[in-house]
Write an enzyme that holds these catalytic residues in place. Structure first.
Site, PDB file in Angstrom:
ATOM      1  N   ASP A  16       0.859  -1.184   0.000  1.00 10.79           N
ATOM      2  CA  ASP A  16       0.000   0.000   0.000  1.00 10.79           C
ATOM      3  C   ASP A  16       0.894   1.232   0.000  1.00 10.79           C
ATOM      4  O   ASP A  16       2.106   1.142   0.200  1.00 10.79           O
ATOM      5  CB  ASP A  16      -0.880  -0.013   1.265  1.00 10.79           C
ATOM      6  CG  ASP A  16      -1.763   1.227   1.357  1.00 10.79           C
ATOM      7  OD1 ASP A  16      -2.442   1.542   0.367  1.00 10.79           O
ATOM      8  OD2 ASP A  16      -1.758   1.905   2.405  1.00 10.79           O
ATOM      9  N   SER A  17       0.270   2.390  -0.205  1.00  2.53           N
ATOM     10  CA  SER A  17       1.029   3.633  -0.141  1.00  2.53           C
ATOM     11  C   SER A  17       1.485   3.924   1.294  1.00  2.53           C
ATOM     12  O   SER A  17       2.314   4.802   1.495  1.00  2.53           O
ATOM     13  CB  SER A  17       0.161   4.780  -0.640  1.00  2.53           C
ATOM     14  OG  SER A  17      -1.039   4.838   0.109  1.00  2.53           O
ATOM     15  N   TYR A  48      -0.610   8.644  -2.293  1.00  2.00           N
ATOM     16  CA  TYR A  48      -0.584   8.399  -3.738  1.00  2.00           C
ATOM     17  C   TYR A  48      -1.770   9.090  -4.427  1.00  2.00           C
ATOM     18  O   TYR A  48      -1.705   9.391  -5.622  1.00  2.00           O
ATOM     19  CB  TYR A  48      -0.716   6.898  -4.024  1.00  2.00           C
ATOM     20  CG  TYR A  48       0.526   6.047  -3.830  1.00  2.00           C
ATOM     21  CD1 TYR A  48       1.715   6.574  -3.323  1.00  2.00           C
ATOM     22  CD2 TYR A  48       0.495   4.693  -4.166  1.00  2.00           C
ATOM     23  CE1 TYR A  48       2.829   5.765  -3.153  1.00  2.00           C
ATOM     24  CE2 TYR A  48       1.605   3.887  -4.010  1.00  2.00           C
ATOM     25  CZ  TYR A  48       2.776   4.414  -3.502  1.00  2.00           C
ATOM     26  OH  TYR A  48       3.873   3.607  -3.352  1.00  2.00           O
ATOM     27  N   GLY A  49      -2.836   9.284  -3.662  1.00  2.00           N
ATOM     28  CA  GLY A  49      -4.121   9.694  -4.247  1.00  2.00           C
ATOM     29  C   GLY A  49      -4.148  11.041  -4.926  1.00  2.00           C
ATOM     30  O   GLY A  49      -5.071  11.347  -5.679  1.00  2.00           O
ATOM     31  N   CYS A  79      -4.193  -1.138  -2.180  1.00  2.00           N
ATOM     32  CA  CYS A  79      -4.303   0.314  -2.325  1.00  2.00           C
ATOM     33  C   CYS A  79      -5.182   0.540  -3.546  1.00  2.00           C
ATOM     34  O   CYS A  79      -4.846   0.073  -4.649  1.00  2.00           O
ATOM     35  CB  CYS A  79      -2.921   0.917  -2.538  1.00  2.00           C
ATOM     36  SG  CYS A  79      -2.932   2.683  -2.910  1.00  2.00           S
ATOM     37  N   ASN A  80      -6.274   1.219  -3.351  1.00  3.33           N
ATOM     38  CA  ASN A  80      -7.208   1.433  -4.459  1.00  3.33           C
ATOM     39  C   ASN A  80      -6.577   2.288  -5.549  1.00  3.33           C
ATOM     40  O   ASN A  80      -6.750   2.034  -6.739  1.00  3.33           O
ATOM     41  CB  ASN A  80      -8.469   2.112  -3.944  1.00  3.33           C
ATOM     42  CG  ASN A  80      -9.274   1.207  -3.033  1.00  3.33           C
ATOM     43  OD1 ASN A  80     -10.186   0.538  -3.474  1.00  3.33           O
ATOM     44  ND2 ASN A  80      -8.915   1.169  -1.763  1.00  3.33           N
ATOM     45  N   THR A  81      -5.832   3.325  -5.119  1.00  2.00           N
ATOM     46  CA  THR A  81      -5.229   4.243  -6.076  1.00  2.00           C
ATOM     47  C   THR A  81      -4.214   3.498  -6.949  1.00  2.00           C
ATOM     48  O   THR A  81      -4.207   3.643  -8.182  1.00  2.00           O
ATOM     49  CB  THR A  81      -4.532   5.400  -5.318  1.00  2.00           C
ATOM     50  OG1 THR A  81      -5.462   5.953  -4.380  1.00  2.00           O
ATOM     51  CG2 THR A  81      -4.060   6.474  -6.251  1.00  2.00           C
ATOM     52  N   GLU A 158      -4.179   9.730   8.963  1.00  2.48           N
ATOM     53  CA  GLU A 158      -2.722   9.808   9.162  1.00  2.48           C
ATOM     54  C   GLU A 158      -2.387  10.734  10.339  1.00  2.48           C
ATOM     55  O   GLU A 158      -1.545  10.421  11.166  1.00  2.48           O
ATOM     56  CB  GLU A 158      -2.033  10.329   7.890  1.00  2.48           C
ATOM     57  CG  GLU A 158      -2.108   9.388   6.703  1.00  2.48           C
ATOM     58  CD  GLU A 158      -1.109   8.230   6.775  1.00  2.48           C
ATOM     59  OE1 GLU A 158      -0.065   8.385   7.421  1.00  2.48           O
ATOM     60  OE2 GLU A 158      -1.399   7.167   6.188  1.00  2.48           O
ATOM     61  N   CYS A 206     -11.017   3.371  -0.643  1.00  3.72           N
ATOM     62  CA  CYS A 206      -9.682   3.785  -0.211  1.00  3.72           C
ATOM     63  C   CYS A 206      -9.396   3.025   1.072  1.00  3.72           C
ATOM     64  O   CYS A 206     -10.267   2.921   1.939  1.00  3.72           O
ATOM     65  CB  CYS A 206      -9.645   5.292   0.044  1.00  3.72           C
ATOM     66  SG  CYS A 206      -8.116   5.830   0.841  1.00  3.72           S
ATOM     67  N   THR A 207      -8.179   2.507   1.171  1.00  3.10           N
ATOM     68  CA  THR A 207      -7.875   1.617   2.300  1.00  3.10           C
ATOM     69  C   THR A 207      -7.905   2.317   3.662  1.00  3.10           C
ATOM     70  O   THR A 207      -8.029   1.654   4.681  1.00  3.10           O
ATOM     71  CB  THR A 207      -6.484   0.987   2.102  1.00  3.10           C
ATOM     72  OG1 THR A 207      -5.582   2.032   1.737  1.00  3.10           O
ATOM     73  CG2 THR A 207      -6.528  -0.067   1.034  1.00  3.10           C
ATOM     74  N   HIS A 208      -7.760   3.641   3.679  1.00  2.00           N
ATOM     75  CA  HIS A 208      -7.831   4.355   4.959  1.00  2.00           C
ATOM     76  C   HIS A 208      -9.271   4.485   5.459  1.00  2.00           C
ATOM     77  O   HIS A 208      -9.496   4.681   6.642  1.00  2.00           O
ATOM     78  CB  HIS A 208      -7.281   5.777   4.812  1.00  2.00           C
ATOM     79  CG  HIS A 208      -5.800   5.866   4.805  1.00  2.00           C
ATOM     80  ND1 HIS A 208      -5.023   5.310   3.812  1.00  2.00           N
ATOM     81  CD2 HIS A 208      -4.929   6.464   5.660  1.00  2.00           C
ATOM     82  CE1 HIS A 208      -3.747   5.570   4.058  1.00  2.00           C
ATOM     83  NE2 HIS A 208      -3.667   6.271   5.174  1.00  2.00           N
TER      84      HIS A 208
HETATM   85  N1  DGL Z   1      -4.004   3.713   0.050  1.00  2.00           N
HETATM   86  C1  DGL Z   1      -4.646   4.699  -0.763  1.00  2.00           C
HETATM   87  C2  DGL Z   1      -5.890   4.116  -1.441  1.00  2.00           C
HETATM   88  O1  DGL Z   1      -6.399   3.069  -1.064  1.00  2.00           O
HETATM   89  C3  DGL Z   1      -5.048   5.914   0.016  1.00  2.00           C
HETATM   90  C4  DGL Z   1      -3.934   6.747   0.537  1.00  2.00           C
HETATM   91  C5  DGL Z   1      -3.163   7.499  -0.531  1.00  2.00           C
HETATM   92  O2  DGL Z   1      -3.697   8.461  -1.142  1.00  2.00           O
HETATM   93  O3  DGL Z   1      -2.034   7.117  -0.735  1.00  2.00           O
HETATM   94  O4  DGL Z   1      -6.373   4.703  -2.381  1.00  2.00           O
END
Ligand code: DGL
Length: 295
Positions: A16-17, A48-49, A79-81, A158, A206-208
């Site tokens: 993940d990011s 990453y988003g 990570c969805n992004t 975060e 989004c994983t968060h």
């Molecule tokens: N892990 C990213 C996601 O699932 C979210 C955090 C990011 O923007 O890096 O999209």
């Protein structure tokens, strides 16, 4: 005849990011308790988003190649992004199977909706990619999808976890640390378009965001179901490993190891333990230069 499957005790690679993918790793560890996990979180380059798709694709390839050097049997892009930007590239370039979280999230949304009006909450890049709308409408072209970028939710999570105030607590156990007025206000403002769209299901793309499921659910109201991809991803993972005869054998001793690009490993371990639900005992630091050499 010996019917015992040989299995494969090599770890499942998850990246993940940053910390958010631990929501997926937690689900994998719970659903597949015999499996070992190698987790990589690119905290130094999170989020990453808000980056370009090209940049995210490069970072995702580095993370996947790093996991490959650790002899993983499959890679989960938690990570969805990164899934939106890099899933097909990674599938083409890597010798092991690679799965993402968007198709499982889309499946969870389709299984949940009754009115066929679905909302997606995700980062800017994921929303702009249209990947969720595509994945949902591939399964049912009649579903109306309303998407809403909510990158500020990543900052909320975060920021709160960076305080280090929650070392003794665990997500989903005890109180909800995000159940506070300032979070409710920001969440209510952000999800207002989804309320107006009249969706009956919102997928947390989004994983968060599963960490904010409480405030998000309250802001959307009782008629709206909030779903995420974590459990469906674990189901897909189990299915692929079973088909390939690569589930860990019954006598496997699972080992969970973590790596991060964060400078502060102790802070990553503390926040990570909160999300993963167990102490992150083994955390190593990975330098950006080491990653760049894998390009
Ligand atoms: N892990 C990213 C996601 O699932 C979210 C955090 C990011 O923007 O890096 O999209």
């Amino acid at each position: 005849m010996n019917t015992a499957a040989a299995g494969d005790s090599r770890p499942i690679g998850v990246f993940d990011s940053g910390l958010g993918g631990l929501t997926v790793a937690r689900s994998i560890a719970t659903g597949l308790p015999r499996e070992s996990i190698r987790y990589f979180g690119d905290t130094a380059r999170c989020p990453y988003g808000i980056r370009s798709a090209d940049e995210v694709r490069t970072f995702a390839l580095e993370a996947a190649r790093w996991l490959e050097t650790r002899d993983v049997k499959i890679i989960v892009i938690a990570c969805n992004t990164a899934t939106a930007a890099a899933l097909s590239t990674l599938q083409r370039l890597l010798p092991v199977p690679v799965i993402g979280v968007i198709a499982p999230g889309a499946r969870a949304a389709i299984n949940s909706t009754r009115t066929r009006r679905v909302g997606v909450l995700a980062t800017e890049l994921t929303v702009a990619s249209g990947a969720y709308a595509c994945a949902i409408q591939e399964r049912d072209a009649g579903v109306t999808v309303s998407s809403c970028a909510a990158s500020s939710f990543v900052d909320i999570v975060e920021r709160e976890l960076a305080t280090g105030a929650h070392v003794q607590e665990r997500w989903l156990e005890g109180r909800d640390i995000f159940d506070v007025p300032s979070v409710h206000d920001e969440v209510a403002r952000t999800v207002a378009p989804l309320r107006e769209a009249g969706v009956d299901t919102v997928v947390l793309g989004c994983t968060h965001f599963p960490l904010l499921a409480g405030p998000i659910g309250r802001a959307l109201g009782p008629g709206v179901r909030v779903v995420s991809s974590a459990e469906e991803t674990t189901v897909e993972l189990e299915d692929i490993l079973a088909r390939r005869d690569q589930l860990a054998p019954a006598d496997a001793a699972p080992e969970h190891r973590f790596a991060t690009t964060a400078d502060n490993i102790a802070a990553f371990a503390a926040a990570g333990s909160f999300i993963f639900g167990k102490p992150l005992k083994s955390v190593e630091q990975v330098g950006i230069t080491e990653l760049e050499e894998l390009r």
